[in-house]
Scaffold this motif. Sequence first.
Motif: not given
Length: 230
Positions: A25-35
């Motif tokens: 979940g943390l990796l997916v959240l960080v990925s969205m911050v970088l999107d």
Amino acid sequence: MTDPEIPSALRARRLAVISAAALSGLLVLVSMVLDPAPDADGTEMVAGYAEHLTRSGLHTNLIHYGFALLAPVVYAMVALVRGRGAWLANIAGVLAIVGLSTLPGLVLLDFTSVATVLATDLETSALVDAELEALPYFIAVIIPAFLTSVLALPLAVVALWRAGLFPGFMALLALPAAVAPNVMPTWWLAFGTNAVWMLAVAYFLARVPEQHWYAGAAGRAHAPTDPVPA
């Protein structure tokens, strides 16, 4: 079963599964911050990705690995259920094979769309995407992948509850938590909720008694190896 009797490889395996649940979940959240275009879709999203190659590349890689970490978590959850809930766990395992083994690879379509823009133009990329989405055999892959990936983890959580290994409120929240990223009004709320949910899954996996993880491994670790029949 005393601590020294448990092989270190099995302890590492348990820790890896719990860590994978937390990191997913943390990796997916960080990925969205970088999107670079988190609120966009279609050609607007592809244009944003093509204009910000570093951020979009990091986003796609992180969301890929975030999704990929879900598969070993569900497989391990299925293996923990040996009494009540075993049939539910079996179904969760099948859904994980169909969905969670496929879903991470689908994010590579982002790279395909961006590469088409860089090689041609945005209009051509949109046409290619439209043709791809219309292919019947592509639809036969993508729709089952999305549906089964949404259901695999909730069903595994319910199976663990039936086995007495997870609390009842986790079973009640399982499906809403899985659907939440698709219905929340903002991306940060959607994927923030998902990150919190996965941390909860990791926490309760860590609380599962160790004998359910190791299942008699201590005795087998010191038993002589039987010869292979001729």
